[in-house]
Every structure is written in structure tokens, then in C-alpha cells.
Design an enzyme around this catalytic site. Structure first.
Site, PDB file in Angstrom:
ATOM      1  N   ALA A  36       0.764  -1.141  -0.044  1.00  0.00           N
ATOM      2  CA  ALA A  36       0.224   0.045  -0.050  1.00  0.00           C
ATOM      3  C   ALA A  36       0.754   1.181   0.060  1.00  0.00           C
ATOM      4  CB  ALA A  36      -0.927   0.075   1.152  1.00  0.00           C
ATOM      5  N   SER A  37       0.277   2.355  -0.546  1.00  0.00           N
ATOM      6  CA  SER A  37       1.347   3.674  -0.578  1.00  0.00           C
ATOM      7  C   SER A  37       0.466   4.698  -0.280  1.00  0.00           C
ATOM      8  CB  SER A  37       1.949   3.774  -2.099  1.00  0.00           C
ATOM      9  OG  SER A  37       2.655   4.882  -2.139  1.00  0.00           O
ATOM     10  N   ALA A  38       0.598   5.760   0.609  1.00  0.00           N
ATOM     11  CA  ALA A  38      -0.080   6.833   1.101  1.00  0.00           C
ATOM     12  C   ALA A  38       0.897   7.913   0.899  1.00  0.00           C
ATOM     13  CB  ALA A  38      -0.738   6.445   2.370  1.00  0.00           C
ATOM     14  N   ILE A  88       2.095   9.873   3.173  1.00  0.00           N
ATOM     15  CA  ILE A  88       3.171   9.929   4.182  1.00  0.00           C
ATOM     16  C   ILE A  88       4.259   8.922   4.175  1.00  0.00           C
ATOM     17  CG2 ILE A  88       3.628  10.152   6.742  1.00  0.00           C
ATOM     18  CD1 ILE A  88       2.593  12.922   5.524  1.00  0.00           C
ATOM     19  N   VAL A 103       4.031   0.913   2.555  1.00  0.00           N
ATOM     20  CA  VAL A 103       4.081  -0.382   3.243  1.00  0.00           C
ATOM     21  C   VAL A 103       4.475  -1.669   2.324  1.00  0.00           C
ATOM     22  CG1 VAL A 103       2.675  -2.095   4.576  1.00  0.00           C
ATOM     23  CG2 VAL A 103       2.176   0.126   4.721  1.00  0.00           C
ATOM     24  N   ASP A 114      -9.367   7.638  13.945  1.00  0.00           N
ATOM     25  CA  ASP A 114      -8.942   7.763  12.282  1.00  0.00           C
ATOM     26  C   ASP A 114      -9.580   6.327  11.748  1.00  0.00           C
ATOM     27  OD1 ASP A 114      -8.397   8.916   9.831  1.00  0.00           O
ATOM     28  OD2 ASP A 114      -6.297   8.245   9.916  1.00  0.00           O
TER      29      ASP A 114
END
EC number: 2.7.-.-
Length: 544
Positions: free
Chosen positions: A130-132, A134, A137, A287
């Protein structure tokens, strides 16, 4: 401003004008500057006139990048600042961006660990899970045990980008607050400052690791919530290593139903988990959007929530918890007078607030809610209406209550998505009533005694000595007070004597001046000498 800052500012203004965001400014406050910029400097037109304003705002924030996306996400929870159609669009912002090179991620992980990855891990996947905005992963296995884990690493060189955009945000907020009087009520400078604190906290993965460890400890052995285990020895400021979990995303209704999940129980457990975190632990995951919540597929008849990404948490002190519980119970009992009094007593609104006016305002806003069946009433919007009304009476922004409201809206939305018939109040009321009984009833006294018993047991052997010391100090204090009082009386007596001598001396000096030209020169001289003598005596009396 540096050339780089000017270039970034140009891009921000360009995007705002291309999406027609100058329309967010009230027409009577629309100065010539935006119009001049649009027509003479940028020659830009609104390219998205066919789209609704909230939709345009969301697209613009997505184009501006991760810092602005997360800012929009935070603003989506501040429904006191924006109309519903804009807040709803901001809530659709997704914190998903293109992944960065896995080799860069590996480099930064090895830098954080102080050695090669294969010293600790096997089967490291260079492709991100996964990529966000900030962090990113990746998956791997622990070398010693073969246990599957995930490695979360901060994006390289993200801090300078964030610092630059935050600096521009602060400047823009000050300009808005200064040039638009109507915007001052929204406190743009304070809003940006609050966002800066939240964002910078997310850059330190040690904070997230500590939050996850605490939340896992609070629900150790629970069938309701599972928090993946963090491996603190391998975690640092820029890297967090934790257990890998396999679950069904809570928003994947089709897969949950195909797995035979008890949707009613799952929805109710979400409510129970939330209120347990708030009222039992005073520490809640703030969150809880669908991307951070999964469901354990192993026991669909007894479904368990799985909570990820503990970067943002909220806390409430005991007073806030009690006032919040009493507010909610009073509201659903339609006791608006008590709601108003609780807001004043808690200090959420000024103590000089007119309670009668406040009660009337709450009644006018909240009474229409009860036109709906109780099961259809939104708990989150109850809080929203209460806080919005309170802000009209100068309620200060309470960050912990804003986080609570946001989380409740998430939990309630997820619950009704899973089970549309969810009666959140029926699930929450017994919990709140039991909690209140434990706070103010006989059980509360017993709990308080139990809590303080170890302290008093430790101090009990010292009580005789402490009592003797107190009596001795009290006796000494009485003696000292007598001395001080006697000194005060002596001082007042000396002052009175000094005033008397000064008055006599002044009288004699005046007499000497009168007699100086008379035949009684010797008498005049005697009066003068006597007057000076009395003055000297009065001065000496004052000096003592």
C-alpha cells in the site's frame, strides 16, 4: 520568499483559479486581486464550471498533492465550518498516491535499522502492499521465526515538501484572516496550526507504534477488536514493523456477506468498541475510516474488528467524559435545560452565558431531530448540532471533542452501511447508563476506595508522625502569629507617637516663625529649637 516558494505559490493560485475556487469568497468580499490575477496575470478561466463547487474543491486538493489532501480530510470533519455539500465532498478525498521506488524504500529501511534487511528479514517484497501520502508499506517475514510482518516507511524527502507547503498555508491563513472579516470567525490561523500539529505527529512512526501498543493492551484477549502487534525493537522514527493481518475490508459488504458474517453483531460491536475506548480507556482510535478497519474472517458468527494505522488518537479527561455522557443522556431524554447547564458547568461555554437563551437555542435546533424514529437519529449529527449551537455562544474549539465527533461519524456511518437498521442509541444507552452509575453511584465510591487503598496503606504507618508534626507546627504557628501581632501593635503605637511628635514640632516651628519679628525673640528661638527637636524625635520613632 525564495524562488521555490514563489513557484509553488504560483502553482497553488493557478490550480485554485482553474477550478474556480475564488467563488468560495463571498461576493461582497471578493476583492479586485483575484479578478486581476485571473484576467491579467494568469489568463485563466474556470475549466470546471459544469461541476459543483464542493466537487471542484476536492479535485483541486487532489491536484495540489498529499499535504492538501490530508488538510481536506481534516476539514471534512469540521462541519461547523463548511456547508454539508462541501464537507461531504471533502470526506471523499482518498489518501492514496502513486508508490515510490521500492529500492528507495529498502535504502531508507536499512538506514533506519543500521544494517542490511536480510539480517532481520526474508522474502522482502520490493513491490509495496500500500502507498499513501506520508508512508509506504512493504511485506516480509522475520528471519528467526518466519512470521509474516509489514514494514511501514516514511516517504523519502517528504519533510521539506511538507514544511514548504505548511509555511505557505500559514501565510495564506493570515492573509484570509486579515482581508476577510467574515472568515475570522472560522479562525483560519488556528485551523492551520492544528493541522500542522496533526501532520507532523504522523511523521514520527514511534508515536504511531506507541499508540498501537497501548490500544492493543487495552483490548488484549477481546473478541471485539484486534490490533496487530508492533515489534518495537525494529521500529524507529521513520520505520515501523508490525504483524501482518489478513482480513476483509469493512466496506467490502459483498465479501462480508459471502463469508456469512453476522452483520448486525458486527455493526453493534463497532459501536461498543468506540464507547469502550472513549469511556473505559479514555483513549480512542480517531481515524476509523474504512481504509483502516478490517474484519477477521475466521469466525463470521462472532465477527471481530481489526484496527490499523493508529497515527491519530484522541483522549478525554474524566470531567469531559462525564459531561459528555450526561449531555447525551439528557439530550435523548429531551432535557434541554440540563444540556445547557452542563455546557456552562463544564466550561465549554463562558460561565456568564444566559442559560435560558442557550436552552432555547438548543431546543430550536435539536427538537426537530425527534421527528424521526429513534433508530434513524444520527448520533454524530446530534453532537454536531449541539457543538454548532454552543459555538454561537462562544464555545471554544475543543480538539478532543472534534476528534470524537469525527470518529463517531465514521463508526456510525460504517455501522449503518453494514446494517442499515442499526439503532445506535439502543446499543449505546445501556453502556452510558452503566458507566454513569459506576461514576456517581455506590459503586463509584467503592471503586474510588479501591483505587486509593494502596496509597493510604503505604501512608498509614506515617500517620502518627505526620499528626505529631502537624500539631507541633500548629503550635509554632500560633506562637509566631502572636509575635507578629505584638510586633504589629508596637509598630502602630510607634507610628502614632511619631505622628504626634511631628505635629507638635510643626506647631512649634510655625509659632517660631510668627514670633521672629516680635519683641519675644528669645521665645521665638526657643520654639524653633523645640520644634526641630520634636521633628528629630518623630523621625526616630518612624525609624524604629
Amino acid at each position: 520568499m525564495t524562488p521555490a516558494e514563489l513557484k509553488r505559490l504560483y502553482h497553488i493560485i493557478k490550480v485554485q483559479l482553474e477550478y474556480g475556487l475564488d467563488e468560495l469568497m463571498p461576493e461582497h468580499q471578493l476583492t479586485k486581486a483575484p479578478l486581476l490575477a485571473r484576467k491579467s496575470l494568469f489568463w485563466l478561466k474556470n475549466k470546471h464550471q459544469d461541476k459543483e463547487l464542493g466537487h471542484r474543491l476536492r479535485l483541486a486538493l487532489q491536484e495540489l498533492g498529499p499535504v492538501w489532501i490530508k488538510f481536506g480530510q481534516m476539514m471534512s470533519t469540521r462541519r461547523d465550518l463548511f456547508p454539508p455539500h462541501i464537507a461531504d465532498q471533502l470526506a471523499l478525498l482518498q489518501d492514496q498516491v502513486a508508490p515510490f521506488d521500492g529500492q528507495l524504500a529498502k535504502r531508507d529501511m536499512e538506514k533506519a535499522l543500521g544494517g542490511r534487511l536480510d539480517n532481520w528479514f526474508t522474502d522482502f517484497d520490493i513491490e509495496p502492499l500500500a502507498s499513501a501520502s506520508i508512508a509506504q508499506v512493504h511485506t516480509a517475514k522475520l528471519k528467526e521465526s518466519g512470521r509474516e510482518i509489514v514494514l511501514k516507511v516514511i516517504r523519502p524527502d517528504i519533510r521539506p515538501v511538507i514544511d514548504a507547503d505548511l509555511k505557505l498555508m500559514h501565510r495564506m491563513a493570515r492573509i484570509v484572516a486579515k482581508s476577510l472579516p467574515e472568515a475570522r470567525r472560522l479562525k483560519p490561523v488556528e485551523v492551520v496550526h492544528e493541522y500542522e500539529k496533526t501532520l507532523l505527529d504522523e511523521l514520527d512512526l514511534r508515536r504511531e507504534a506507541a499508540n498501537a501498543i497501548q490500544l492493543r493492551r487495552n483490548f488484549e484477549g477481546s473478541e471485539e477488536l484486534y490490533v496487530p502487534e508492533v515489534i518495537p525493537d525494529l521500529s524507529s522514527e521513520t520505520l515501523m514493523v508490525s504483524e501482518r493481518i489478513y482480513g476483509i475490508q469493512v466496506s467490502d459488504i459483498e465479501t462480508l456477506e459471502a463469508n456469512g458474517t453476522n452483520m448486525k453483531l458486527l455493526a453493534e460491536r463497532g459501536v461498543t468498541v468506540f464507547f469502550t475506548q472513549v469511556f473505559r480507556d479514555s483513549f480512542f482510535h480517531a481515524d476509523m475510516h474504512p481504509g483502516n478497519v478490517f474484519v477477521n474472517p475466521e469466525n463470521p458468527d462472532n465477527p471481530q474488528w481489526i484496527g490499523l494505522d493508529c497515527g491519530i488518537v484522541g483522549t478525554l479527561n474524566s470531567e469531559d467524559k462525564r459531561y459528555l455522557a450526561e449531555n447525551l443522556l439528557a439530550f435523548f431524554n429531551r432535557d434541554y435545560r440540563k444540556v445547557a447547564e452542563l455546557h456552562v458547568d463544564s466550561g465549554w461555554v463562558p460561565h456568564d452565558t444566559n442559560v435560558n437563551d442557550f436552552e432555547f437555542a438548543i431546543r430550536m435546533v435539536c427538537e426537530p431531530i425527534f421527528a424521526k424514529p429513534l433508530g434513524e437519529i444520527s448520533f454524530g449529527h446530534v453532537l454536531l448540532n449541539l457543538f454548532n449551537t454552543a459555538r454561537r455562544f462562544n464555545m471554544e474549539v475543543q480538539p478532543q471533542l472534534v476528534l470524537l465527533q469525527k470518529t463517531l461519524l465514521y463508526v456510525e456511518g460504517l455501522g449503518r452501511q453494514l446494517y442499515p437498521q442499526l439503532d445506535l442509541w439502543a446499543t449505546a444507552k445501556p453502556f452510558l447508563e452503566t458507566w454513569m452509575m459506576n461514576q456517581v453511584g455506590p459503586q463509584a465510591v467503592i471503586n474510588a476506595v479501591k483505587e486509593r487503598a494502596p496509597f493510604w496503606a503505604e501512608k498509614l504507618p506515617e500517620l502518627p508522625e505526620l499528626l505529631y508534626d502537624s500539631l507541633r507546627q500548629g503550635k509554632a504557628m500560633n506562637h509566631r502569629m502572636d509575635q507578629l501581632y505584638q510586633g504589629y501593635r508596637d509598630s502602630k503605637r510607634q507610628q502614632a507617637t511619631g505622628k504626634f511628635l511631628f505635629g507638635v514640632g510643626a506647631t512649634l516651628v510655625v509659632c517660631s516663625a510668627i514670633l521672629v519679628s516680635s519683641p519675644y525673640e528669645q521665645l521665638s528661638m526657643g520654639c524653633g529649637i523645640a520644634g526641630v527637636t520634636f521633628w528629630l524625635l518623630s523621625w526616630r520613632a518612624y525609624r524604629r
